[in-house]
Design a protein around this motif. Structure first.
Motif, PDB file in Angstrom:
ATOM      1  N   PHE A  30     -93.837  14.794 -10.337  1.00  0.00           N
ATOM      2  CA  PHE A  30     -93.386  15.192 -11.451  1.00  0.00           C
ATOM      3  C   PHE A  30     -94.572  14.555 -12.387  1.00  0.00           C
ATOM      4  O   PHE A  30     -94.988  15.425 -13.442  1.00  0.00           O
ATOM      5  CB  PHE A  30     -92.238  14.343 -11.908  1.00  0.00           C
ATOM      6  CG  PHE A  30     -91.735  14.563 -13.226  1.00  0.00           C
ATOM      7  CD1 PHE A  30     -91.005  15.678 -13.580  1.00  0.00           C
ATOM      8  CD2 PHE A  30     -91.684  13.611 -14.105  1.00  0.00           C
ATOM      9  CE1 PHE A  30     -90.651  16.048 -14.889  1.00  0.00           C
ATOM     10  CE2 PHE A  30     -91.437  13.949 -15.511  1.00  0.00           C
ATOM     11  CZ  PHE A  30     -90.849  15.017 -15.951  1.00  0.00           C
ATOM     12  N   GLN A  31     -95.180  13.451 -12.250  1.00  0.00           N
ATOM     13  CA  GLN A  31     -96.319  13.127 -13.301  1.00  0.00           C
ATOM     14  C   GLN A  31     -97.579  13.824 -13.320  1.00  0.00           C
ATOM     15  O   GLN A  31     -98.062  14.358 -14.239  1.00  0.00           O
ATOM     16  CB  GLN A  31     -96.733  11.498 -12.886  1.00  0.00           C
ATOM     17  CG  GLN A  31     -95.575  10.585 -13.270  1.00  0.00           C
ATOM     18  CD  GLN A  31     -95.253  10.432 -14.661  1.00  0.00           C
ATOM     19  OE1 GLN A  31     -95.931  10.474 -15.484  1.00  0.00           O
ATOM     20  NE2 GLN A  31     -94.018   9.912 -14.895  1.00  0.00           N
ATOM     21  N   ARG A  35     -93.515  19.859 -16.067  1.00  0.00           N
ATOM     22  CA  ARG A  35     -92.363  20.772 -16.431  1.00  0.00           C
ATOM     23  C   ARG A  35     -91.100  20.565 -15.833  1.00  0.00           C
ATOM     24  O   ARG A  35     -91.363  20.489 -14.511  1.00  0.00           O
ATOM     25  CB  ARG A  35     -93.112  22.130 -16.561  1.00  0.00           C
ATOM     26  CG  ARG A  35     -93.443  22.547 -15.273  1.00  0.00           C
ATOM     27  CD  ARG A  35     -94.536  23.790 -15.059  1.00  0.00           C
ATOM     28  NE  ARG A  35     -95.076  23.845 -13.860  1.00  0.00           N
ATOM     29  CZ  ARG A  35     -94.747  24.743 -12.739  1.00  0.00           C
ATOM     30  NH1 ARG A  35     -93.590  25.431 -13.290  1.00  0.00           N
ATOM     31  NH2 ARG A  35     -95.174  24.748 -11.735  1.00  0.00           N
ATOM     32  N   THR A  36     -90.255  21.258 -16.235  1.00  0.00           N
ATOM     33  CA  THR A  36     -88.930  21.153 -15.589  1.00  0.00           C
ATOM     34  C   THR A  36     -88.408  22.733 -15.752  1.00  0.00           C
ATOM     35  O   THR A  36     -88.731  23.469 -16.499  1.00  0.00           O
ATOM     36  CB  THR A  36     -87.782  20.261 -15.978  1.00  0.00           C
ATOM     37  OG1 THR A  36     -87.612  20.687 -17.492  1.00  0.00           O
ATOM     38  CG2 THR A  36     -88.481  18.903 -15.784  1.00  0.00           C
ATOM     39  N   GLY A  38     -85.450  25.314 -16.701  1.00  0.00           N
ATOM     40  CA  GLY A  38     -84.282  25.439 -17.604  1.00  0.00           C
ATOM     41  C   GLY A  38     -83.791  23.924 -18.238  1.00  0.00           C
ATOM     42  O   GLY A  38     -82.664  23.739 -18.292  1.00  0.00           O
ATOM     43  N   GLY A  39     -84.583  23.212 -18.524  1.00  0.00           N
ATOM     44  CA  GLY A  39     -84.180  22.061 -18.984  1.00  0.00           C
ATOM     45  C   GLY A  39     -83.490  20.968 -18.080  1.00  0.00           C
ATOM     46  O   GLY A  39     -82.785  20.142 -18.532  1.00  0.00           O
ATOM     47  N   ALA A  40     -83.889  20.959 -16.789  1.00  0.00           N
ATOM     48  CA  ALA A  40     -83.314  20.143 -15.964  1.00  0.00           C
ATOM     49  C   ALA A  40     -83.939  18.828 -16.480  1.00  0.00           C
ATOM     50  O   ALA A  40     -84.954  18.522 -17.161  1.00  0.00           O
ATOM     51  CB  ALA A  40     -84.001  20.336 -14.336  1.00  0.00           C
ATOM     52  N   GLU A  41     -83.282  17.614 -15.856  1.00  0.00           N
ATOM     53  CA  GLU A  41     -83.534  16.157 -16.249  1.00  0.00           C
ATOM     54  C   GLU A  41     -84.067  15.574 -15.134  1.00  0.00           C
ATOM     55  O   GLU A  41     -83.628  15.775 -13.988  1.00  0.00           O
ATOM     56  CB  GLU A  41     -82.446  15.452 -16.702  1.00  0.00           C
ATOM     57  CG  GLU A  41     -82.713  14.051 -17.141  1.00  0.00           C
ATOM     58  CD  GLU A  41     -81.695  13.180 -17.880  1.00  0.00           C
ATOM     59  OE1 GLU A  41     -81.669  12.102 -17.752  1.00  0.00           O
ATOM     60  OE2 GLU A  41     -80.687  13.908 -18.570  1.00  0.00           O
ATOM     61  N   TRP A  42     -85.440  14.879 -15.279  1.00  0.00           N
ATOM     62  CA  TRP A  42     -86.012  14.350 -14.010  1.00  0.00           C
ATOM     63  C   TRP A  42     -85.208  13.019 -13.467  1.00  0.00           C
ATOM     64  O   TRP A  42     -84.989  12.419 -14.419  1.00  0.00           O
ATOM     65  CB  TRP A  42     -87.426  14.174 -14.218  1.00  0.00           C
ATOM     66  CG  TRP A  42     -87.839  13.590 -12.858  1.00  0.00           C
ATOM     67  CD1 TRP A  42     -88.364  14.153 -11.958  1.00  0.00           C
ATOM     68  CD2 TRP A  42     -88.265  12.050 -12.905  1.00  0.00           C
ATOM     69  NE1 TRP A  42     -88.988  13.101 -10.970  1.00  0.00           N
ATOM     70  CE2 TRP A  42     -88.860  12.015 -11.536  1.00  0.00           C
ATOM     71  CE3 TRP A  42     -88.330  10.976 -13.483  1.00  0.00           C
ATOM     72  CZ2 TRP A  42     -89.366  10.760 -11.155  1.00  0.00           C
ATOM     73  CZ3 TRP A  42     -88.809   9.826 -12.999  1.00  0.00           C
ATOM     74  CH2 TRP A  42     -89.158   9.823 -12.052  1.00  0.00           C
ATOM     75  N   ARG A  43     -84.911  13.197 -12.324  1.00  0.00           N
ATOM     76  CA  ARG A  43     -84.191  11.944 -11.637  1.00  0.00           C
ATOM     77  C   ARG A  43     -85.028  11.577 -10.699  1.00  0.00           C
ATOM     78  O   ARG A  43     -85.629  12.051  -9.609  1.00  0.00           O
ATOM     79  CB  ARG A  43     -82.862  12.194 -11.392  1.00  0.00           C
ATOM     80  CG  ARG A  43     -81.899  12.921 -12.404  1.00  0.00           C
ATOM     81  CD  ARG A  43     -81.518  11.836 -13.317  1.00  0.00           C
ATOM     82  NE  ARG A  43     -80.391  12.391 -14.189  1.00  0.00           N
ATOM     83  CZ  ARG A  43     -79.518  11.815 -14.814  1.00  0.00           C
ATOM     84  NH1 ARG A  43     -79.581  10.249 -14.464  1.00  0.00           N
ATOM     85  NH2 ARG A  43     -78.736  12.093 -15.771  1.00  0.00           N
TER      86      ARG A  43
END
Length: 101
Positions: A30-31, A35-36, A38-43
């Motif tokens: 992720f780092q 980018r994600t 559709g607005g997904a939240e990184w978990r």
């Protein structure tokens, strides 16, 4: 719903907002590319126990990782054990990119 969804099915989930969408790539991945979809939240997949309780229980959860492999499968198993209806994107972010390039 099945265990996996295609890119087209994932697009439909995003369009009608019928699922909570989570990016569960490992932190380093992720780092490297924050980018994600559709607005997904990184978990953080390593902390699924800590954040699972924050997910709404009234709708399915759609997740993705880099390639739709072991990370997605492990997070799916952890969330399913907690009673969530979870699907992951076949081929992960790589399949998404290939379909949208």
């Amino acid at each position: 719903m099945g265990a996996t969804v295609t890119v087209q099915e994932f697009v439909a989930l995003l369009a009608n907002k019928s699922a909570t969408v989570c990016d569960v790539r490992r932190e380093a991945d992720f780092q490297a590319d924050p980018r994600t979809i559709g607005g997904a939240e990184w978990r953080n997949p390593e902390n699924v126990d800590a954040w699972a309780a924050q997910l709404p229980g009234d709708k399915p959860v759609a997740i993705y990782c880099v390639r739709g492999g072991s990370v997605s499968k492990s997070v799916q198993a952890a969330l399913t054990a907690r009673g969530f209806d979870v699907q992951y994107l076949e081929g992960g972010l790589a399949a998404w990119d290939a379909a949208h390039s």
